[in-house]
Design an enzyme around this catalytic site. Structure first.
Site, PDB file in Angstrom:
ATOM      1  N   ARG A  93      -8.406 -26.357 -10.562  1.00 26.29           N
ATOM      2  CA  ARG A  93      -8.532 -27.149  -9.342  1.00 26.29           C
ATOM      3  C   ARG A  93      -7.534 -28.299  -9.415  1.00 26.29           C
ATOM      4  NH1 ARG A  93     -10.053 -26.906  -4.231  1.00 26.29           N
ATOM      5  NH2 ARG A  93     -10.436 -28.981  -3.415  1.00 26.29           N
ATOM      6  N   HIS A 111      -2.061 -25.221 -21.327  1.00 22.81           N
ATOM      7  CA  HIS A 111      -1.352 -24.402 -20.332  1.00 22.81           C
ATOM      8  C   HIS A 111      -0.670 -23.244 -21.066  1.00 22.81           C
ATOM      9  CE1 HIS A 111       0.851 -23.604 -16.602  1.00 22.81           C
ATOM     10  NE2 HIS A 111       1.934 -23.425 -17.365  1.00 22.81           N
TER      11      HIS A 111
HETATM   12  C1  GAR Z   1      -6.051 -20.213 -20.367  1.00 23.02           C
HETATM   13  O1  GAR Z   1      -5.022 -19.304 -20.688  1.00 23.02           O
HETATM   14  C2  GAR Z   1      -5.477 -21.567 -19.999  1.00 23.02           C
HETATM   15  O2  GAR Z   1      -4.346 -21.908 -20.755  1.00 23.02           O
HETATM   16  C3  GAR Z   1      -5.110 -21.338 -18.559  1.00 23.02           C
HETATM   17  O3  GAR Z   1      -6.173 -20.602 -18.028  1.00 23.02           O
HETATM   18  C4  GAR Z   1      -6.749 -19.806 -19.065  1.00 23.02           C
HETATM   19  C5  GAR Z   1      -8.217 -20.106 -19.102  1.00 23.02           C
HETATM   20  O4  GAR Z   1      -8.875 -19.243 -19.985  1.00 23.02           O
HETATM   21  N1  GAR Z   1      -4.896 -22.562 -17.869  1.00 23.02           N
HETATM   22  C6  GAR Z   1      -3.985 -22.746 -16.921  1.00 23.02           C
HETATM   23  O5  GAR Z   1      -3.272 -21.846 -16.509  1.00 23.02           O
HETATM   24  C7  GAR Z   1      -3.913 -24.162 -16.382  1.00 23.02           C
HETATM   25  N2  GAR Z   1      -2.691 -24.380 -15.689  1.00 23.02           N
HETATM   26  P1  GAR Z   1     -10.284 -19.627 -20.565  1.00 23.02           P
HETATM   27  O6  GAR Z   1     -11.177 -19.959 -19.372  1.00 23.02           O
HETATM   28  O7  GAR Z   1     -10.751 -18.387 -21.260  1.00 23.02           O
HETATM   29  O8  GAR Z   1     -10.125 -20.789 -21.489  1.00 23.02           O
END
Ligand code: GAR
Length: 216
Positions: A93, A111
């Site tokens: 968000r 990230h």
């Molecule tokens: C992870 O790969 C995180 O780095 C990414 O979403 C995924 C969440 O996985 N975040 C982003 O892309 C933020 N810009 P998770 O819910 O299993 O931790």
């Protein structure tokens, strides 16, 4: 010494959150997870947190008229739990500028790319499309500009022939699960210093960059 109270914001699966909760099971780990907040009521991570005995609440952003009023409600919840560090973990968000300003120096994000390359969404596909040979993950301070705050640490992985966005995401995610608990530990030990927009970590010889082996 009291453990640093960490608040985690999620939107979905919560595997990084789970890795942080797992790290706190070690009594010598210097941080604890004070609460988990999701902007999505159905986020699988909420149930994982509750099963681990961590306070976990949904604050649906749709219940609020604008970004800042949602952000203030999330912030109130974090403050209720005495949080000293906010860790975004798959929190999808976009926040109002108010939130990172209010938590300046105390809010970090993970990230799945080597920032400043590949910001925003579908970053593994962006890396493949660019022909990148190396990708990875970045933990950085959160500032009002998306995916742009000062970098604290990175872990690199190879991009292999035949990779899909899914296989690359999995390889990066395994490093995320190592990197995020390490960085939170550094915070809890008071070793992370932000000076003039650059990060130094006491006792980490390479400054703020780590190179992990391709796969644990
Ligand atoms: C992870 O790969 C995180 O780095 C990414 O979403 C995924 C969440 O996985 N975040 C982003 O892309 C933020 N810009 P998770 O819910 O299993 O931790």
């Amino acid at each position: 010494m009291a453990r640093l109270k960490v608040g985690i914001l999620i939107s979905g699966r919560g595997s990084n959150m789970a890795a942080l909760i797992e790290a706190t099971r070690d009594p010598s780990y210097p941080a604890e997870i004070a609460c988990v907040v999701s902007n999505v009521a159905s986020a699988a991570g909420l149930e994982i947190a509750r099963k681990a005995g961590v306070a976990a609440v949904a604050i649906p952003h749709k219940d609020f008229p604008d970004r800042e009023s949602f952000d203030r409600a999330v912030s109130d919840e974090l403050e209720k739990h005495g949080v000293g560090l906010v860790a975004l973990a798959g929190f999808m968000r976009i926040q109002s500028p108010w939130f990172p300003q209010h938590w300046a120096g105390q809010i970090i994000n993970i990230h799945p790319s080597l920032l400043p390359a590949f910001k925003g969404l579908h970053v593994q596909q962006q890396a493949l499309d660019a022909g990148a040979r190396i990708s990875g993950c970045t933990v950085h301070f959160v500032t009002p500009e998306l995916d742009s705050g000062p970098i604290i640490a990175q872990a690199a992985v190879p991009v292999l022939a035949g990779d899909t966005a899914g296989t690359l995401a999995g390889r990066i995610l395994r490093q995320e699960h190592r990197l995020y608990p390490l960085v939170v530990r550094w915070f809890a030990e008071g070793r992370v210093r932000l000076t003039a927009g650059r990060v130094e970590v006491d006792g980490v010889p390479q400054g703020a960059t780590l190179l992990f082996s391709p796969d644990p």
